[in-house]
Design a protein around this motif. Structure first.
Motif, PDB file in Angstrom:
ATOM      1  N   GLY A 504      19.173 -26.354  25.150  1.00  0.00           N
ATOM      2  CA  GLY A 504      17.891 -25.692  24.882  1.00  0.00           C
ATOM      3  C   GLY A 504      18.092 -24.206  24.616  1.00  0.00           C
ATOM      4  O   GLY A 504      17.527 -23.645  23.673  1.00  0.00           O
ATOM      5  N   ARG A 505      18.934 -23.600  25.422  1.00  0.00           N
ATOM      6  CA  ARG A 505      19.227 -22.178  25.204  1.00  0.00           C
ATOM      7  C   ARG A 505      19.898 -21.968  23.849  1.00  0.00           C
ATOM      8  O   ARG A 505      19.558 -21.055  23.099  1.00  0.00           O
ATOM      9  N   LEU A 506      20.855 -22.846  23.534  1.00  0.00           N
ATOM     10  CA  LEU A 506      21.570 -22.705  22.257  1.00  0.00           C
ATOM     11  C   LEU A 506      20.594 -22.739  21.087  1.00  0.00           C
ATOM     12  O   LEU A 506      20.666 -21.932  20.174  1.00  0.00           O
ATOM     13  N   LYS A 507      19.666 -23.691  21.154  1.00  0.00           N
ATOM     14  CA  LYS A 507      18.738 -23.874  20.032  1.00  0.00           C
ATOM     15  C   LYS A 507      17.764 -22.704  19.890  1.00  0.00           C
ATOM     16  O   LYS A 507      17.181 -22.512  18.829  1.00  0.00           O
ATOM     17  N   THR A 508      17.540 -21.982  20.978  1.00  0.00           N
ATOM     18  CA  THR A 508      16.567 -20.890  20.899  1.00  0.00           C
ATOM     19  C   THR A 508      17.233 -19.521  20.755  1.00  0.00           C
ATOM     20  O   THR A 508      16.562 -18.488  20.832  1.00  0.00           O
ATOM     21  N   THR A 509      18.556 -19.509  20.577  1.00  0.00           N
ATOM     22  CA  THR A 509      19.232 -18.216  20.395  1.00  0.00           C
ATOM     23  C   THR A 509      20.090 -18.243  19.128  1.00  0.00           C
ATOM     24  O   THR A 509      21.130 -17.603  19.056  1.00  0.00           O
ATOM     25  N   LEU A 510      19.644 -19.013  18.139  1.00  0.00           N
ATOM     26  CA  LEU A 510      20.417 -19.125  16.901  1.00  0.00           C
ATOM     27  C   LEU A 510      20.277 -17.855  16.059  1.00  0.00           C
ATOM     28  O   LEU A 510      19.424 -17.020  16.329  1.00  0.00           O
ATOM     29  N   GLY A 511      21.108 -17.762  15.043  1.00  0.00           N
ATOM     30  CA  GLY A 511      21.021 -16.619  14.132  1.00  0.00           C
ATOM     31  C   GLY A 511      22.285 -15.780  14.171  1.00  0.00           C
ATOM     32  O   GLY A 511      23.266 -16.129  14.841  1.00  0.00           O
ATOM     33  N   ILE A 512      22.227 -14.680  13.413  1.00  0.00           N
ATOM     34  CA  ILE A 512      23.376 -13.774  13.345  1.00  0.00           C
ATOM     35  C   ILE A 512      23.490 -13.012  14.660  1.00  0.00           C
ATOM     36  O   ILE A 512      22.481 -12.604  15.238  1.00  0.00           O
ATOM     37  N   LYS A 513      24.712 -12.818  15.124  1.00  0.00           N
ATOM     38  CA  LYS A 513      24.913 -12.015  16.328  1.00  0.00           C
ATOM     39  C   LYS A 513      25.420 -10.634  15.938  1.00  0.00           C
ATOM     40  O   LYS A 513      26.498 -10.502  15.366  1.00  0.00           O
ATOM     41  N   HIS A 514      24.613  -9.651  16.221  1.00  0.00           N
ATOM     42  CA  HIS A 514      25.033  -8.274  15.955  1.00  0.00           C
ATOM     43  C   HIS A 514      25.674  -7.718  17.213  1.00  0.00           C
ATOM     44  O   HIS A 514      25.119  -7.863  18.295  1.00  0.00           O
ATOM     45  N   LYS A 515      26.808  -7.113  17.061  1.00  0.00           N
ATOM     46  CA  LYS A 515      27.506  -6.593  18.230  1.00  0.00           C
ATOM     47  C   LYS A 515      27.719  -5.090  18.102  1.00  0.00           C
ATOM     48  O   LYS A 515      28.288  -4.634  17.116  1.00  0.00           O
ATOM     49  N   ALA A 516      27.260  -4.389  19.104  1.00  0.00           N
ATOM     50  CA  ALA A 516      27.380  -2.930  19.081  1.00  0.00           C
ATOM     51  C   ALA A 516      28.659  -2.505  19.784  1.00  0.00           C
ATOM     52  O   ALA A 516      29.309  -3.297  20.437  1.00  0.00           O
ATOM     53  N   GLY A 517      28.988  -1.274  19.651  1.00  0.00           N
ATOM     54  CA  GLY A 517      30.104  -0.723  20.414  1.00  0.00           C
ATOM     55  C   GLY A 517      31.407  -0.714  19.650  1.00  0.00           C
ATOM     56  O   GLY A 517      31.500  -1.254  18.549  1.00  0.00           O
ATOM     57  N   VAL A 518      32.394  -0.103  20.242  1.00  0.00           N
ATOM     58  CA  VAL A 518      33.713   0.013  19.633  1.00  0.00           C
ATOM     59  C   VAL A 518      34.683  -0.815  20.448  1.00  0.00           C
ATOM     60  O   VAL A 518      34.849  -0.576  21.638  1.00  0.00           O
ATOM     61  N   ARG A 519      35.267  -1.798  19.796  1.00  0.00           N
ATOM     62  CA  ARG A 519      36.239  -2.617  20.517  1.00  0.00           C
ATOM     63  C   ARG A 519      37.473  -1.799  20.859  1.00  0.00           C
ATOM     64  O   ARG A 519      37.980  -1.099  20.001  1.00  0.00           O
ATOM     65  N   PRO A 520      37.933  -1.920  22.104  1.00  0.00           N
ATOM     66  CA  PRO A 520      39.110  -1.123  22.479  1.00  0.00           C
ATOM     67  C   PRO A 520      40.349  -1.535  21.676  1.00  0.00           C
ATOM     68  O   PRO A 520      40.429  -2.650  21.219  1.00  0.00           O
TER      69      PRO A 520
END
Lengths: 520, 73
Positions: A504-520
């Motif tokens: 249920g959670r998976l189906k309601t959190t679909l879409g592009i994932k934008h990720k902020a920050g600078v990966r170390p």
């Protein structure tokens, strides 16, 4: 009949396209144990499903106003179905000038090609069947100028990685642009003996550095897959390669706005394997077969390992649990005792990104003593790659479940849990954890006390025994610091219930994932 | 007859040698056990064959990439 000459011309032009680079060149391709692009397409896609786009592209020659022949553009692409699902698919035709860039103002394939527009506009997976050597200096002569690197549309290749599954198979020698295109993928594969991939091939390398190497030594799978992890998997043959593409695609949704495909459960979720009870040796110094353990937990024969020969101290595989797609991250005690080195950290980071992007829940099967130690490990930036892996895990928002099989220590242990979600850890009775293993930790933390004892060795062992009394996982479970300890045989059923509940959670959190920050 | 070099993937100490020259081994049989990262890490036969020679002794410290044994296949 009206239009008869034109229909006849269309038929002839299509015939030229079907003929690729001509019989001799096709024979040469076959003699090298390689299929032509049209054969590859037809063996991969559902029968009769290929809808070609741009079949008439090429260069024609006329004699006395009559069409003599058309040399097709060296790229074949279009829409097709794979296991009933629409995909955009294309590849270079090596039988025409080695599949070099064609130099038209509108590209059919490769970076920013029409096949990429198809995938992006229709939100369908992209399959690249790569067999080309990229640009050639000869194009400057034809154009009258040199081209600035990075064609317009290249940004499309990058954008696709956030939107639809991109699969690249290297099916010949790929250098330059096509080699780069293979890397800009969610998953890549190459074929044993017939495929090579490098930034530049042997002639350029010899001129630049004086290194004399064969194609195999420079960019065969032993380098590109096993040592470098440039390409993810190796296939035994082209047929095997096409079968692997189907397997990978089977776990992927059409795009990030859809949930990954759930199949009817082929294997009872409640199945209990007695063997799980004895798989962990009582002697904690002894390793065991983590691949076998994974096989006993997930649906039978469902596991598809990504990067099996690179960064082998961690095992990453796509699998199913009661039909639900899951991503397994399991430490492998057979390699470096399961410690995370730079290679396995990079592999785990990519795999977490992949599963997070396509909403595939992650299951960690944990047996990790920590980061790999020693001079080699430090030189390889294990700490930095390792902390990047921890960071990538923290950025991911897909549900994750943790089963501590045996060791879970230190910062590398932090890369095995879901701080954004339930942060739930289930443990087997064989589990142990802490900031670092007791053995090494005692010598460091109690150094003065040990050194000043009459018998330092004995004192060290005494302290170890005192501390070990606190290391029972049941004490941590009493404090609700791990959420449960389970009988190993219950692992499959327990994980299945949580994965099922997470749908249920998976189906309601679909879409592009934008990720902020600078990966170390 | 091909000769295969068996090298260590990890720095550590030779804990146990499980085979001797002349022994026949199957693929994935344990040849040598290395102690490293506080674990007993097995070195497996990459292919089936005969042990031609063992180049290390028990308790000998070894480096990553060091040649441990040769197999004939």
């Amino acid at each position: 009949m009206a239009w008869e000459p034109e229909i006849e011309e269309l038929r002839r032009r299509r015939e030229f396209a079907e003929g690729l680079g001509g019989e001799d060149n096709v024979k040469r391709q076959h003699d090298q144990g390689r299929l032509t692009i049209r054969e590859r397409l037809h063996s991969l896609v559902d029968e009769g499903s290929f809808q070609e786009v741009g079949k008439l592209t090429g260069q024609s020659t006329f004699e006395d106003g009559e069409l003599r022949k058309v040399v097709p553009a060296p790229y074949v692409m279009g829409l097709a179905k794979v296991d009933g699902r629409p995909v955009a698919i294309g590849g270079e035709d090596f039988t025409i000038k080695g599949g070099i860039a064609w130099g038209s103002s509108r590209r059919k394939g490769g970076q920013g090609g029409f096949v990429e527009d198809l995938a992006r506009q229709y939100r369908i997976p992209l399959i690249n069947l790569i067999d080309g050597s990229g640009g050639s200096v000869t194009s400057a002569q034809r154009r009258g100028y040199t081209v600035f690197p990075g064609v317009h549309g290249f940004e499309q290749s990058a954008a696709l990685l956030a939107e639809v599954p991109v699969i690249s198979a290297v099916l010949g020698t790929a250098a330059g642009g096509p080699a780069g295109r293979a890397i800009l993928s969610h998953w890549s594969v190459m074929v044993k003996d017939t495929s090579h991939v490098f930034a530049a091939g042997p002639p350029v390398v010899e001129r630049s550095l004086g290194e004399k190497l064969t194609k195999e030594e420079l960019g065969g799978p032993q380098v590109a897959v096993d040592k470098a992890g440039t390409i993810d998997n190796m296939a035994q043959s082209e047929e095997d390669c096409l079968a692997m593409i189907k397997r990978f695609l089977g776990f992927m949704p059409q795009n990030v706005w859809e949930a990954p495909p759930v199949l009817p459960a082929s294997d009872p979720p409640q199945r209990q394997e007695e063997e799980l009870l004895s798989i962990i040796p009582p002697d904690r110094r002894r390793p065991y077969n983590m691949h076998k353990l994974i096989g006993l937990v997930v649906d039978r024969d469902s596991s598809f390992e990504i990067q099996p020969s690179f960064g082998r101290s961690v095992i990453t595989c796509l699998a199913r649990l009661g039909g639900y797609p899951v991503g397994i991250v399991a430490n492998n005690p057979m390699v470096y005792g399961g410690a995370m080195d730079a290679a396995s950290a990079r592999k785990q980071s990519h795999f977490i990104d992949l599963c997070d992007c396509f909403h595939i829940p992650l299951i960690y099967l944990v047996d990790i003593p920590g980061f790999m130690v020693g001079s080699k490990a430090e030189e390889a930036a294990t700490l930095r790659e390792g902390m990047r892996c921890v960071y990538v895990g923290l950025q991911a928002t897909v549900p994750m479940l943790t089963v501590v099989i045996r060791k879970c220590y230190g910062m590398a242990g932090m890369a095995t849990c879901d701080k954004n979600g339930l942060d739930m850890q289930i443990a087997w009775p064989s589990a142990e954890w802490g900031s670092l293993p007791i053995e090494g930790g005692v010598a460091a933390a109690y150094r003065r006390e040990i050194e000043s004892a009459a018998d330092p060795k004995q004192r060290e062992q005494e302290i170890e025994a005192e501390l070990r009394a606190f290391s029972s996982p049941f004490l941590t479970a009493e404090a609700f610091q791990v959420e449960d300890i389970i009988d190993p045989r219950e692992t499959r059923a327990t994980l299945h219930r949580f994965i099922e509940a997470a749908q249920g959670r998976l189906k309601t959190t679909l879409g592009i994932k934008h990720k902020a920050g600078v990966r170390p | 007859m091909a000769s295969i070099d068996v090298k260590s993937e990890i720095t550590g100490t030779i804990w146990k040698i499980e085979v001797k020259a002349g022994d026949k081994v199957a693929e994935e049989d344990v040849l040598i056990i290395i102690e490293s990262m506080k674990m007993e890490i097995p070195v497996l036969a990459p292919e089936a064959g005969t042990v031609a020679e063992i180049l290390v002794k028990e308790e000998e410290p070894i480096k990553e990439g060091q040649l441990l044994a040769r197999l004939h296949t």
